[in-house]
Design a protein around this motif. Structure first.
Motif, mmCIF file in Angstrom:
data_model
loop_
_atom_site.group_PDB
_atom_site.id
_atom_site.type_symbol
_atom_site.label_atom_id
_atom_site.label_comp_id
_atom_site.label_asym_id
_atom_site.label_seq_id
_atom_site.Cartn_x
_atom_site.Cartn_y
_atom_site.Cartn_z
ATOM 1 N N ASP A 185 53.693 -18.405 -17.250
ATOM 2 C CA ASP A 185 52.354 -18.955 -17.410
ATOM 3 C C ASP A 185 51.279 -18.046 -16.825
ATOM 4 O O ASP A 185 50.218 -17.871 -17.411
ATOM 5 C CB ASP A 185 52.292 -20.346 -16.768
ATOM 6 C CG ASP A 185 53.271 -21.281 -17.450
ATOM 7 O OD1 ASP A 185 52.941 -21.796 -18.522
ATOM 8 O OD2 ASP A 185 54.404 -21.433 -16.937
ATOM 9 N N GLY A 245 58.620 -18.128 -21.646
ATOM 10 C CA GLY A 245 57.514 -17.334 -21.147
ATOM 11 C C GLY A 245 57.172 -17.570 -19.693
ATOM 12 O O GLY A 245 57.876 -18.251 -18.959
ATOM 13 N N ALA A 278 55.997 -16.428 -29.020
ATOM 14 C CA ALA A 278 55.842 -15.661 -27.777
ATOM 15 C C ALA A 278 54.587 -16.127 -27.057
ATOM 16 O O ALA A 278 53.568 -16.387 -27.684
ATOM 17 C CB ALA A 278 55.766 -14.172 -28.104
ATOM 18 N N LYS A 279 54.700 -16.242 -25.733
ATOM 19 C CA LYS A 279 53.560 -16.722 -24.938
ATOM 20 C C LYS A 279 53.084 -15.621 -24.010
ATOM 21 O O LYS A 279 53.842 -15.155 -23.155
ATOM 22 C CB LYS A 279 53.992 -17.954 -24.137
ATOM 23 C CG LYS A 279 52.893 -18.507 -23.236
ATOM 24 C CD LYS A 279 53.233 -19.897 -22.730
ATOM 25 C CE LYS A 279 54.135 -19.834 -21.509
ATOM 26 N NZ LYS A 279 54.449 -21.186 -20.984
ATOM 27 N N GLU A 280 51.838 -15.213 -24.177
ATOM 28 C CA GLU A 280 51.311 -14.175 -23.290
ATOM 29 C C GLU A 280 50.808 -14.822 -22.006
ATOM 30 O O GLU A 280 50.074 -15.797 -22.049
ATOM 31 C CB GLU A 280 50.179 -13.416 -23.985
ATOM 32 C CG GLU A 280 49.856 -12.121 -23.256
ATOM 33 C CD GLU A 280 49.288 -11.060 -24.198
ATOM 34 O OE1 GLU A 280 48.461 -10.283 -23.738
ATOM 35 O OE2 GLU A 280 49.694 -11.027 -25.388
ATOM 36 N N PRO A 281 51.210 -14.296 -20.860
ATOM 37 C CA PRO A 281 50.769 -14.922 -19.605
ATOM 38 C C PRO A 281 49.292 -14.680 -19.339
ATOM 39 O O PRO A 281 48.746 -13.647 -19.720
ATOM 40 C CB PRO A 281 51.627 -14.227 -18.540
ATOM 41 C CG PRO A 281 52.057 -12.937 -19.160
ATOM 42 C CD PRO A 281 52.130 -13.171 -20.639
ATOM 43 N N GLU A 282 48.679 -15.652 -18.680
ATOM 44 C CA GLU A 282 47.321 -15.464 -18.162
ATOM 45 C C GLU A 282 47.411 -14.507 -16.959
ATOM 46 O O GLU A 282 48.342 -14.619 -16.150
ATOM 47 C CB GLU A 282 46.779 -16.832 -17.700
ATOM 48 C CG GLU A 282 45.377 -16.774 -17.114
ATOM 49 C CD GLU A 282 44.896 -18.152 -16.640
ATOM 50 O OE1 GLU A 282 45.580 -19.171 -16.913
ATOM 51 O OE2 GLU A 282 43.841 -18.184 -15.974
ATOM 52 N N THR A 293 56.218 -11.460 -21.980
ATOM 53 C CA THR A 293 55.836 -12.214 -23.175
ATOM 54 C C THR A 293 57.068 -12.538 -24.023
ATOM 55 O O THR A 293 57.097 -13.540 -24.729
ATOM 56 C CB THR A 293 54.800 -11.403 -23.985
ATOM 57 O OG1 THR A 293 53.681 -11.141 -23.130
ATOM 58 C CG2 THR A 293 54.327 -12.162 -25.208
ATOM 59 N N GLN A 294 58.074 -11.661 -23.933
ATOM 60 C CA GLN A 294 59.268 -11.865 -24.764
ATOM 61 C C GLN A 294 60.277 -12.843 -24.172
ATOM 62 O O GLN A 294 61.240 -13.222 -24.840
ATOM 63 C CB GLN A 294 59.963 -10.510 -24.991
ATOM 64 C CG GLN A 294 59.189 -9.622 -25.963
ATOM 65 C CD GLN A 294 59.535 -8.146 -25.784
ATOM 66 O OE1 GLN A 294 60.493 -7.805 -25.102
ATOM 67 N NE2 GLN A 294 58.732 -7.285 -26.400
ATOM 68 N N ILE A 347 53.941 -6.768 -18.919
ATOM 69 C CA ILE A 347 53.384 -7.935 -19.634
ATOM 70 C C ILE A 347 54.129 -8.128 -20.962
ATOM 71 O O ILE A 347 54.456 -9.254 -21.344
ATOM 72 C CB ILE A 347 51.867 -7.758 -19.870
ATOM 73 C CG1 ILE A 347 51.134 -7.651 -18.527
ATOM 74 C CG2 ILE A 347 51.309 -8.915 -20.708
ATOM 75 C CD1 ILE A 347 51.264 -8.858 -17.639
ATOM 76 N N ARG A 348 54.420 -7.010 -21.645
ATOM 77 C CA ARG A 348 55.180 -7.114 -22.902
ATOM 78 C C ARG A 348 56.530 -7.781 -22.650
ATOM 79 O O ARG A 348 56.943 -8.674 -23.388
ATOM 80 C CB ARG A 348 55.403 -5.717 -23.516
ATOM 81 C CG ARG A 348 54.366 -5.290 -24.536
ATOM 82 C CD ARG A 348 54.865 -4.136 -25.411
ATOM 83 N NE ARG A 348 55.424 -3.023 -24.628
ATOM 84 C CZ ARG A 348 54.672 -2.064 -24.066
ATOM 85 N NH1 ARG A 348 53.355 -2.073 -24.185
ATOM 86 N NH2 ARG A 348 55.253 -1.092 -23.383
#
Lengths: 316, 316
Positions: free
Chosen positions: A95, A93, A3-7, A88-89, A84-85
């Protein structure tokens, strides 16, 4: 894939620097503008954008410039952490999430000349005032797509499309995307943005993404959460009757009055209040009396305090 | 330094490719938008732009969107080869001349829906029609700077500033400059472009360049060539009376009615017809009755068939 959390970026200049850094690396940039409270419809826009761009920015900003003071700006739902959750899923993702505090803060004080001395609002344009001008903000530049903005939602929401076209211009100038994805649920909005991009020579490819529906057919909308269970049930009359009208047209019923009456009656009998039910040309959005070319059947209706829109293309 | 002949680009996409190639090399891009028939005033804008940018584009395009059908589009002077000669002689030169054939050609056929069936023109916006709409072109997006566009030139030329703001938006989106230089002779235009850039978040620094005058004080203008020798002599009443008004203000005469009467009388006595003579705040362009802060005295007047504008800032 992990999973990639966005900036998260809140500053306009920082947002533009990020985009320019990406472009300098030869990457193409996708933008999905949203007002947050994301649902599966938004997710589908983001998936679509992923296929057209190397890196992806999603903006989350509830734009006061597109709400009239009488409309539901103050009750528009929001859930930033939930958003955001969800982002992230998403496979691949997102960016960057661009989440500005106020896109109309130009670093000056409130512009006193925007308010008449009696506290009432002077509108430079004369006719229309949004929640933005209502606050006496000095912003005074509006992008108008003069023919397409007139009908349908433009009739009952006179500040809406100039607010949308203006904020999208701002977002395009800040994010400088190569591609932007809009939902065809907001069909008139999508066509207006396409036309604006053409007429103002924005270097942005605008993509329309198909409507996503709940299992029972209700078009997904952030506003659906404000429907009571009963209202939600009744609201199904929109998508059901639109579907029936489309089938009927496909079987040869090309008389638009007959098709419109079918939808208006179904929604009214369910307890909804129809704002408009129009069959229009897919590009010019001009009303059609007989279906002889591709059209789109657009509906707006109130259920309780919630105004819902939906549409179906009829390609015969 | 050897004379440098500018590259001539007529295609939007080619123009943008050139700019992006320059930016990719780390160069900053300057733009000076003009309608051609260049004079020393334009040359001073270009010299100014040279000091702010690594490479320089000058656009030459007579914009039909800012002329009403009753105005002088058809007689607006042009001399493309003379313009290129002048640009070639400027020290440091100009890198590109952007000279599009038609900025409103979107590759479709003429939009029939832009004309009513009787041949009259339907304006989407209702009130204003330019030479562009008069041709039935499908363009329908206009940028409006609603407060600043109202007064002075906006009163007698209702399509002018929306045409200017729109074409400048297009040029900004095509050329993607870092810096653009505008003449303060068109004072209201300069303030409108500044406000538009702020409100729409264009990433362009807008610079206002001082008025250039003939040896006798007449503000340089492409339209001066259309004055007869007698009209030209009479037209000096504008700059002379503005100068006198400024001196008078500097000596303590802060009553704007007195100052305006001085200018109106001088121009009228010379045989000119005053369109407006207004003393306004330098930023808001709102009329001032007593000079208590920096103002600008703006004048428009007709001599024969030629409408001239001029202004002087009064910084007390």
């Amino acid at each position: 894939m992990a999973a990639k959390e966005p900036e998260i970026i809140r500053d306009k200049d920082q947002m533009r620097r990020w985009s320019r850094a990406m472009r300098a690396q030869g990457k193409t940039i996708g933008l999905v503008p949203t007002m947050g409270y994301l649902h599966e419809g938004h997710v589908s826009l983001i998936r679509e954008a992923r296929t057209h761009a190397d890196v992806l920015a999603v903006s989350i900003y509830v734009n006061p410039g597109q709400f009239a003071p009488s409309e539901d700006l103050s009750t528009y739902p929001s859930d930033f952490h939930g958003d955001i959750r969800k982002l992230t899923q998403i496979p691949g993702g997102v960016d960057v999430v661009f989440n500005p505090h106020n896109l109309y803060d130009y670093g000056g004080s409130t512009d006193a000349s925007a308010r008449a001395s009696n506290g009432a609002v002077k509108s430079g344009g004369g006719e229309t005032v949004s929640c933005l001008e209502d606050k006496g903000v000095g912003h005074e530049t509006w992008v108008r797509v003069e023919r397409l903005e007139k009908g349908m939602c433009g009739r009952s929401r006179p500040v809406f499309f100039r607010g949308v076209a203006t904020v999208v211009s701002k977002l395009f100038n800040i994010v400088e995307p190569d591609v932007a994805v809009f939902g065809k649920k907001d069909y008139q909005q999508w066509r207006i943005i396409q036309r604006m991009v053409r007429d103002l020579d924005f270097s942005v490819r605008v993509i329309g993404s198909e409507i996503v529906r709940e299992h029972d057919g209700l078009a997904m909308s952030s506003r659906n959460v404000r429907l009571s269970p009963e209202e939600r049930e009744k609201a199904l009359s929109i998508s059901k009757s639109l579907s029936e009208a489309r089938s009927s047209a496909e079987k040869g019923q090309v008389n638009c009055k007959v098709l419109r009456d079918l939808v208006i009656q179904a929604i009214s009998e369910a307890g909804g209040r129809v704002d408009y039910a129009e069959i229009v040309d897919q590009e010019s959005l001009e009303s059609v009396e007989e279906i002889r070319r591709p059209v789109v059947f657009c509906v707006a209706a109130w259920f309780g305090k919630v105004r819902l829109i939906d549409n179906m293309e009829i390609n015969i």
